[in-house]
Design a protein around this motif. Sequence first.
Motif, short mmCIF file in Angstrom:
data_model
loop_
_atom_site.label_atom_id
_atom_site.label_comp_id
_atom_site.label_asym_id
_atom_site.label_seq_id
_atom_site.Cartn_x
_atom_site.Cartn_y
_atom_site.Cartn_z
N HIS A 1 34.01 49.12 36.96
CA HIS A 1 33.79 50.56 36.94
C HIS A 1 33.14 50.96 35.63
O HIS A 1 33.17 50.22 34.64
CB HIS A 1 35.11 51.31 37.13
CG HIS A 1 36.08 51.10 36.02
ND1 HIS A 1 36.92 50.01 35.98
CD2 HIS A 1 36.33 51.81 34.90
CE1 HIS A 1 37.66 50.07 34.88
NE2 HIS A 1 37.31 51.15 34.21
N GLY A 2 32.54 52.15 35.65
CA GLY A 2 31.92 52.68 34.44
C GLY A 2 30.75 51.83 33.98
O GLY A 2 30.01 51.27 34.78
N TYR B 1 28.37 45.22 43.34
CA TYR B 1 28.82 46.25 42.41
C TYR B 1 29.39 47.41 43.22
O TYR B 1 28.72 47.95 44.09
CB TYR B 1 27.67 46.79 41.57
CG TYR B 1 27.03 45.83 40.57
CD1 TYR B 1 27.69 44.71 40.09
CD2 TYR B 1 25.75 46.09 40.10
CE1 TYR B 1 27.09 43.86 39.17
CE2 TYR B 1 25.14 45.25 39.17
CZ TYR B 1 25.82 44.13 38.72
OH TYR B 1 25.22 43.30 37.80
N ASP C 1 33.25 49.70 29.75
CA ASP C 1 34.53 49.87 30.44
C ASP C 1 35.05 48.57 31.02
O ASP C 1 36.25 48.32 31.03
CB ASP C 1 34.38 50.92 31.56
CG ASP C 1 33.96 52.26 31.00
OD1 ASP C 1 34.78 52.88 30.30
OD2 ASP C 1 32.82 52.67 31.26
N THR C 2 34.13 47.77 31.55
CA THR C 2 34.50 46.50 32.16
C THR C 2 33.43 45.45 31.83
O THR C 2 32.30 45.79 31.48
CB THR C 2 34.66 46.62 33.69
OG1 THR C 2 33.53 47.26 34.26
CG2 THR C 2 35.91 47.40 34.06
N GLU D 1 35.14 43.77 42.54
CA GLU D 1 35.89 44.91 43.08
C GLU D 1 36.42 45.85 42.01
O GLU D 1 36.41 47.05 42.18
CB GLU D 1 37.05 44.42 43.95
CG GLU D 1 36.63 43.96 45.31
CD GLU D 1 37.78 43.39 46.12
OE1 GLU D 1 38.90 43.25 45.59
OE2 GLU D 1 37.54 43.07 47.29
N ASP E 1 30.78 51.33 43.95
CA ASP E 1 30.23 52.64 43.63
C ASP E 1 30.71 53.17 42.28
O ASP E 1 30.06 54.03 41.69
CB ASP E 1 30.59 53.65 44.72
CG ASP E 1 29.89 53.36 46.04
OD1 ASP E 1 28.85 52.67 46.02
OD2 ASP E 1 30.39 53.83 47.08
N ALA E 2 31.84 52.67 41.80
CA ALA E 2 32.41 53.14 40.53
C ALA E 2 31.63 52.66 39.31
O ALA E 2 31.89 53.10 38.20
CB ALA E 2 33.86 52.69 40.42
N VAL E 3 30.66 51.76 39.51
CA VAL E 3 29.84 51.26 38.39
C VAL E 3 28.72 52.28 38.12
O VAL E 3 27.95 52.62 39.02
CB VAL E 3 29.23 49.88 38.72
CG1 VAL E 3 28.24 49.45 37.64
CG2 VAL E 3 30.34 48.84 38.86
N SER E 4 28.67 52.75 36.87
CA SER E 4 27.64 53.73 36.52
C SER E 4 26.39 53.08 35.95
O SER E 4 25.28 53.60 36.11
CB SER E 4 28.19 54.75 35.53
OG SER E 4 28.65 54.11 34.36
#
Length: 131
Positions: A34-35, A51, A100-101, A31, A53-56
């Motif tokens: 991100h990134g 994953y 980022d994570t 949850e 939506d914030a995961v690029s």
Amino acid sequence: MGIYAEHVLPRIVNVVCAMKVAREQRQRVCEGLHGRVVEVGFGSGLNVPFYPDAVSSVAAIEPADVGWKLAGKRLASSDVPVQRSGLDGQALPLADDSCDTALTTWTLCTIPDVEAALLELRRVLKPGGTL
């Protein structure tokens, strides 16, 4: 790697770790992602459907080729670009402060030097990044 580690174990892990009881845990730990994410122990991609939506993008660390083959359908149905970026969580081929994570699920017990792996995750995470 031997035949068991390369061909048998990834298939067993794919079945056992895909059980319904693990899905809630996977959703919960994914949850906050991100990134750019580094995932150590990508396996057969069982986290991919969770994953957010914030995961690029995801830099996936996974030694087993069979795991990648088993991940094919999950990867094909995801909009998140995932790149196999290394084989060993103890030596990540990523730049300092580049993620980022970070994510690792049920994998640290398979890494011979857990401290080295955690230090590598700290190195590649941006300041304020989370595991």
